[in-house]
Design a protein around this motif. Structure first.
Motif, PDB file in Angstrom:
ATOM      1  N   LEU A  78      30.070   1.755  15.121  1.00  0.00           N
ATOM      2  CA  LEU A  78      28.509   1.802  14.389  1.00  0.00           C
ATOM      3  C   LEU A  78      27.746   1.719  14.959  1.00  0.00           C
ATOM      4  N   TRP A  79      28.319   1.771  16.974  1.00  0.00           N
ATOM      5  CA  TRP A  79      26.884   1.098  17.604  1.00  0.00           C
ATOM      6  C   TRP A  79      27.362   0.452  19.062  1.00  0.00           C
ATOM      7  N   GLU A  80      27.310   1.464  19.654  1.00  0.00           N
ATOM      8  CA  GLU A  80      27.923   1.226  21.469  1.00  0.00           C
ATOM      9  C   GLU A  80      26.677   0.840  22.147  1.00  0.00           C
ATOM     10  N   SER A  81      26.243   0.045  23.409  1.00  0.00           N
ATOM     11  CA  SER A  81      26.169  -0.418  23.985  1.00  0.00           C
ATOM     12  C   SER A  81      25.936   0.381  24.924  1.00  0.00           C
ATOM     13  N   SER A  82      24.591   1.279  26.093  1.00  0.00           N
ATOM     14  CA  SER A  82      24.540   1.188  27.156  1.00  0.00           C
ATOM     15  C   SER A  82      25.424   0.557  28.553  1.00  0.00           C
ATOM     16  N   LEU A  83      26.103   1.429  29.603  1.00  0.00           N
ATOM     17  CA  LEU A  83      27.084   0.250  30.219  1.00  0.00           C
ATOM     18  C   LEU A  83      26.079  -0.567  31.068  1.00  0.00           C
ATOM     19  N   ASP A  84      26.944  -1.795  31.754  1.00  0.00           N
ATOM     20  CA  ASP A  84      25.534  -3.099  32.079  1.00  0.00           C
ATOM     21  C   ASP A  84      26.856  -3.524  32.951  1.00  0.00           C
ATOM     22  N   ASN A  85      25.893  -3.678  34.114  1.00  0.00           N
ATOM     23  CA  ASN A  85      26.830  -4.468  35.185  1.00  0.00           C
ATOM     24  C   ASN A  85      26.677  -6.630  35.052  1.00  0.00           C
ATOM     25  N   SER A  86      26.873  -6.026  34.306  1.00  0.00           N
ATOM     26  CA  SER A  86      28.005  -8.221  33.356  1.00  0.00           C
ATOM     27  C   SER A  86      29.684  -7.416  33.242  1.00  0.00           C
ATOM     28  N   TYR A  87      30.430  -9.161  33.364  1.00  0.00           N
ATOM     29  CA  TYR A  87      31.164  -9.443  32.801  1.00  0.00           C
ATOM     30  C   TYR A  87      32.265 -11.375  31.920  1.00  0.00           C
ATOM     31  N   SER A  88      32.429 -11.172  32.159  1.00  0.00           N
ATOM     32  CA  SER A  88      32.919 -12.342  31.230  1.00  0.00           C
ATOM     33  C   SER A  88      32.267 -12.638  29.920  1.00  0.00           C
ATOM     34  N   PRO A  89      32.671 -11.842  28.691  1.00  0.00           N
ATOM     35  CA  PRO A  89      31.812 -12.057  27.576  1.00  0.00           C
ATOM     36  C   PRO A  89      32.361 -12.656  26.390  1.00  0.00           C
ATOM     37  N   GLU A  90      31.180 -13.203  25.818  1.00  0.00           N
ATOM     38  CA  GLU A  90      31.851 -14.317  25.070  1.00  0.00           C
ATOM     39  C   GLU A  90      30.878 -13.698  23.463  1.00  0.00           C
ATOM     40  N   ILE A  91      32.016 -14.009  22.151  1.00  0.00           N
ATOM     41  CA  ILE A  91      31.148 -13.471  20.945  1.00  0.00           C
ATOM     42  C   ILE A  91      30.846 -14.810  20.138  1.00  0.00           C
ATOM     43  N   ARG A  92      29.970 -14.818  19.568  1.00  0.00           N
ATOM     44  CA  ARG A  92      29.446 -15.851  18.687  1.00  0.00           C
ATOM     45  C   ARG A  92      28.507 -14.883  17.855  1.00  0.00           C
ATOM     46  N   PHE A  93      28.808 -15.751  16.991  1.00  0.00           N
ATOM     47  CA  PHE A  93      27.853 -15.465  15.044  1.00  0.00           C
ATOM     48  C   PHE A  93      27.530 -16.609  14.172  1.00  0.00           C
ATOM     49  N   ILE A  94      25.949 -16.341  14.527  1.00  0.00           N
ATOM     50  CA  ILE A  94      25.114 -16.845  13.351  1.00  0.00           C
ATOM     51  C   ILE A  94      24.977 -16.620  11.807  1.00  0.00           C
ATOM     52  N   PRO A  95      26.002 -17.180  11.354  1.00  0.00           N
ATOM     53  CA  PRO A  95      26.105 -17.136   9.468  1.00  0.00           C
ATOM     54  C   PRO A  95      25.446 -17.414   8.836  1.00  0.00           C
ATOM     55  N   GLU A  96      24.475 -18.290   9.264  1.00  0.00           N
ATOM     56  CA  GLU A  96      23.138 -18.557   8.423  1.00  0.00           C
ATOM     57  C   GLU A  96      22.426 -17.053   8.473  1.00  0.00           C
ATOM     58  N   ILE A  97      22.478 -16.389   9.146  1.00  0.00           N
ATOM     59  CA  ILE A  97      20.952 -15.401   9.354  1.00  0.00           C
ATOM     60  C   ILE A  97      21.998 -14.046   9.409  1.00  0.00           C
ATOM     61  N   VAL A  98      22.260 -13.751   7.929  1.00  0.00           N
ATOM     62  CA  VAL A  98      22.249 -12.826   7.797  1.00  0.00           C
ATOM     63  C   VAL A  98      21.187 -11.810   7.627  1.00  0.00           C
ATOM     64  N   LEU A  99      21.955  -9.972   7.677  1.00  0.00           N
ATOM     65  CA  LEU A  99      20.894  -8.680   8.077  1.00  0.00           C
ATOM     66  C   LEU A  99      22.264  -8.063   7.674  1.00  0.00           C
ATOM     67  N   GLU A 100      21.382  -7.600   6.128  1.00  0.00           N
ATOM     68  CA  GLU A 100      21.290  -6.141   4.806  1.00  0.00           C
ATOM     69  C   GLU A 100      23.580  -6.632   5.324  1.00  0.00           C
ATOM     70  N   GLY A 101      23.142  -8.410   5.335  1.00  0.00           N
ATOM     71  CA  GLY A 101      24.808  -8.277   4.726  1.00  0.00           C
ATOM     72  C   GLY A 101      25.677  -8.459   6.388  1.00  0.00           C
ATOM     73  N   LEU A 102      24.892  -8.279   6.848  1.00  0.00           N
ATOM     74  CA  LEU A 102      25.807  -8.901   8.265  1.00  0.00           C
ATOM     75  C   LEU A 102      25.434  -9.882   8.729  1.00  0.00           C
ATOM     76  N   PRO A 103      25.890 -10.585   9.008  1.00  0.00           N
ATOM     77  CA  PRO A 103      25.898 -11.802   9.596  1.00  0.00           C
ATOM     78  C   PRO A 103      25.429 -11.698  11.714  1.00  0.00           C
ATOM     79  N   LEU A 104      24.767 -11.832  12.088  1.00  0.00           N
ATOM     80  CA  LEU A 104      24.113 -11.762  12.983  1.00  0.00           C
ATOM     81  C   LEU A 104      24.876 -12.161  14.521  1.00  0.00           C
ATOM     82  N   ALA A 105      25.956 -11.305  15.142  1.00  0.00           N
ATOM     83  CA  ALA A 105      26.271 -11.380  16.204  1.00  0.00           C
ATOM     84  C   ALA A 105      25.980 -11.597  17.942  1.00  0.00           C
ATOM     85  N   LEU A 106      25.883 -12.773  18.430  1.00  0.00           N
ATOM     86  CA  LEU A 106      25.421 -13.000  19.585  1.00  0.00           C
ATOM     87  C   LEU A 106      26.833 -12.372  20.408  1.00  0.00           C
TER      88      LEU A 106
END
Lengths: 254, 200
Positions: free
Chosen positions: A73-101
Motif C-alpha cells: 500500500l505504501w513504502e518509504s524511501s531508504l533512510d539512514n536509520s535503525y532500531s525501528p519501533e512501531i506504535r499506534f494511536i487507536p484514538e486517531i483513525v483516518l479513513e478507517g485506519l488507526p494512525l501509526a508512528l
C-alpha cells in the motif's frame, strides 16, 4: 557438462548469499505489527547495516487478502536509520485506519518519528518529527493524545509537544505551561552556580514555555553575567546567542 | 516526469521520493515543483516537469539557487566549530555505525542532519582547542539544536572532551559546566592515525 557447471554456479550463489546473511544477521532488524482492528493490513520496518553509510532502513505498509496474496500500500524511501519501533494511536483513525508512528534511531542521541495514516484513499506519511526520544502522552484535559519529542539532551532537553489537528501533528508547546513549569523546577535542581551559559539558554526557553517571561529574562541575565565573568575563557558565540535571546525577549515584552 | 539534478530517471525509488516530497509540499505554502529529498542517504534535487512547469525549469533552478539558504542542502565538514558532550544516558546505546557508544572512547557524532554526508562514518578527525589536539573517530550522527546558525558540529565522548579541555569531566554536571567547546580547527586525518591526544 553445462548442467553441472550450472549447478556449481547455483551452489556458489547460495554459499555467497548464506555468507552475506550470516554477516549481517547480527545487526539487522525487522519489526512487524498489524494495524489494530484492521486484520490484513500490516506495517513492517527493516534496517540493515551498510559499510561506510551506517544503516539503511525502510517502512512498508501492505495488505494481505483472503486468498493469501499481498500488495504493497505504501513504502518509504531508504533512510539512514535503525532500531525501528512501531506504535499506534487507536484514538486517531483516518479513513478507517488507526494512525501509526514508526520511531527509528539515527544516532545514539538522535532519532526520527514517521507519522503514517490514510489520506484520500492512499496510505501516506503525514509528517516526520525529530528528537532523541518520543512519548505518546495522554493529558487529562484533552481528548486526543499528544506526541512529546525530546530534543537536545546533550545540553538540556527542551521537549516539544505536538497536537493532532485532524490531518497532522502541529507544534503546540506554548499551550502546555504546566508541563514546562514542572520541568523547569526539576531542571533547576540539576544546575549549579558553574553551569554554562549555553545550558541556561535552554533553561530560559523552558521558562518561556512555562509562561514566565520575567523568569526567562532573569535566567538569561544570569547566564550573560556568568559567561562574561569567564574573561579569556568565555565563549563568544554563547555570549552572542544570549544577547540575541535577551534582545528578542525585551522587544516582545515592550 | 522526475528530473534529478537535471537528468531524467525512471528509478522507482525516485518516484516514491517524489510522492513523499509532494505530500510535504501540500503542507507548505509554496509548490515550486522542485524538492530536496534524501534518497539512499544522498541529498538530491528533484525537479518535476509538468504542464505548469515545462519550459520554466531554468527559471525554477535559478529561483531555487536564490532560495538556497532555505533548502536543506548537504553541507561539508567545516574547518572550525563547536562541540557538545554526550549525556550519560546515551552510554551503551547503539551508534549510527552499529558500535556501542562508550564515554571512555575517543569518538564523535556529526551534527546536524544536513552535514551527515560530509564524511563517511569511520573517518578520523583531528580537533584543536586552545592548543590541545585530539584525534577522534566519527562513528555516530546527531541532531544538535534547531538553530540553523549554530556552530555545533560534533557531539564528543567525555574522554575526548576531557583531553581537549584539560578538565576532568566525570558526569553530566561536569559536562553542563563545560557547555560548548570551541573547536579552533577540525581536520580530516588518515584512518591510520591513532585515536587520542596528539603529542606536540
Amino acid at each position: 557438462m553445462r548442467a553441472r557447471a550450472g549447478r556449481v554456479f547455483q551452489f556458489a550463489l547460495i554459499v555467497v548469499w548464506l555468507a552475506l546473511c550470516c554477516r549481517t544477521a547480527k545487526a539487522q532488524s525487522v519489526v512487524f505489527k498489524q494495524f489494530p482492528g484492521r486484520e490484513g493490513i500490516g506495517i513492517l520496518c527493516w534496517s540493515n547495516p551498510v559499510e561506510g553509510a551506517g544503516f539503511i532502513s525502510q517502512i512498508v505498509v501492505f495488505q494481505t487478502n483472503h486468498n493469501g496474496s499481498t500488495r504493497i500500500l505504501w513504502e518509504s524511501s531508504l533512510d539512514n536509520s535503525y532500531s525501528p519501533e512501531i506504535r499506534f494511536i487507536p484514538e486517531i483513525v483516518l479513513e478507517g485506519l488507526p494512525l501509526a508512528l514508526v520511531e527509528r534511531k539515527t544516532g545514539a542521541a538522535s532519532g526520527e518519528l514517521d507519522v503514517i495514516g490514510r489520506k484520500a484513499g492512499r496510505v501516506v506519511v503525514l509528517g516526520e518529527l525529530e528528537g532523541f526520544e518520543f512519548e505518546i502522552t495522554r493529558l487529562e484535559y484533552a481528548k486526543l493524545p499528544f506526541v512529546v519529542a525530546h530534543q537536545d539532551a546533550n545540553i538540556l532537553d527542551v521537549p516539544e509537544i505536538y497536537r493532532w489537528n485532524g490531518s497532522r501533528f502541529l507544534e503546540d508547546s506554548r499551550s502546555h505551561p504546566d508541563y514546562y513549569r514542572e520541568l523547569l523546577a526539576e531542571d533547576r535542581n540539576k544546575l549549579t552556580k558553574d553551569t554554562s551559559g549555553v545550558v541556561l539558554l535552554n533553561l530560559a526557553r523552558i521558562a518561556l514555555l512555562s509562561g514566565d517571561r520575567a523568569d526567562a529574562r532573569g535566567i538569561l541575565e544570569s547566564a550573560l553575567s556568568r559567561e562574561r565573568s569567564k574573561g579569556d575563557e568565555a565563549d563568544k558565540e554563547t555570549i552572542r546567542r544570549i544577547e540575541v535571546a535577551l534582545r528578542s525577549l525585551t522587544r516582545n515584552t515592550e | 516526469m522526475p528530473f534529478v539534478n537535471g537528468k531524467f530517471y525512471m528509478n522507482p525509488a525516485y518516484g516514491r521520493a517524489i510522492e513523499r516530497a509532494r505530500d510535504a509540499a501540500q503542507n507548505s505554502s509554496e509548490a515550486s515543483g522542485e524538492h530536496w529529498v534524501t534518497i539512499d542517504g544522498r541529498h538530491v534535487l528533484i525537479q518535476e516537469e509538468n504542464d505548469e512547469h515545462a519550459g520554466t525549469r531554468h527559471a525554477a533552478r535559478q529561483k531555487s539557487q536564490a532560495q538556497s539558504s532555505e533548502t536543506p542542502k548537504p553541507k561539508g565538514l567545516p574547518t572550525s566549530g563547536a562541540a557538545s558532550i554526550y549525556a550519560d544516558k546515551f552510554q551503551g546505546r547503539k551508534t549510527a555505525n552499529g558500535e556501542t557508544f562508550d564515554q571512555d572512547g575517543y569518538t564523535a557524532a556529526l551534527l546536524p542532519r544536513s552535514r551527515w554526508q560530509a564524511v563517511k562514518l569511520g573517518t578520523h578527525v583531528e580537533l584543536t582547542h586552545n592548543g590541545n589536539s585530539v584525534v577522534v573517530e566519527i562513528n555516530d550522527r546527531g541532531e544538535g539544536d534547531r538553530n540553523p546558525e549554530s556552530p555545533r558540529t560534533l557531539d564528543l565522548s567525555r574522554t575526548a572532551a576531557s583531553a581537549l579541555t584539560d578538565k576532568e569531566i566525570n558526569d553530566d554536571e561536569d559536562s553542563r559546566n563545560v557547555g560548548l567547546i570551541t573547536l579552533d580547527k577540525i581536520k580530516v586525518v588518515s584512518r591510520d592515525t591513532p585515536l587520542g591526544p596528539v603529542d606536540r
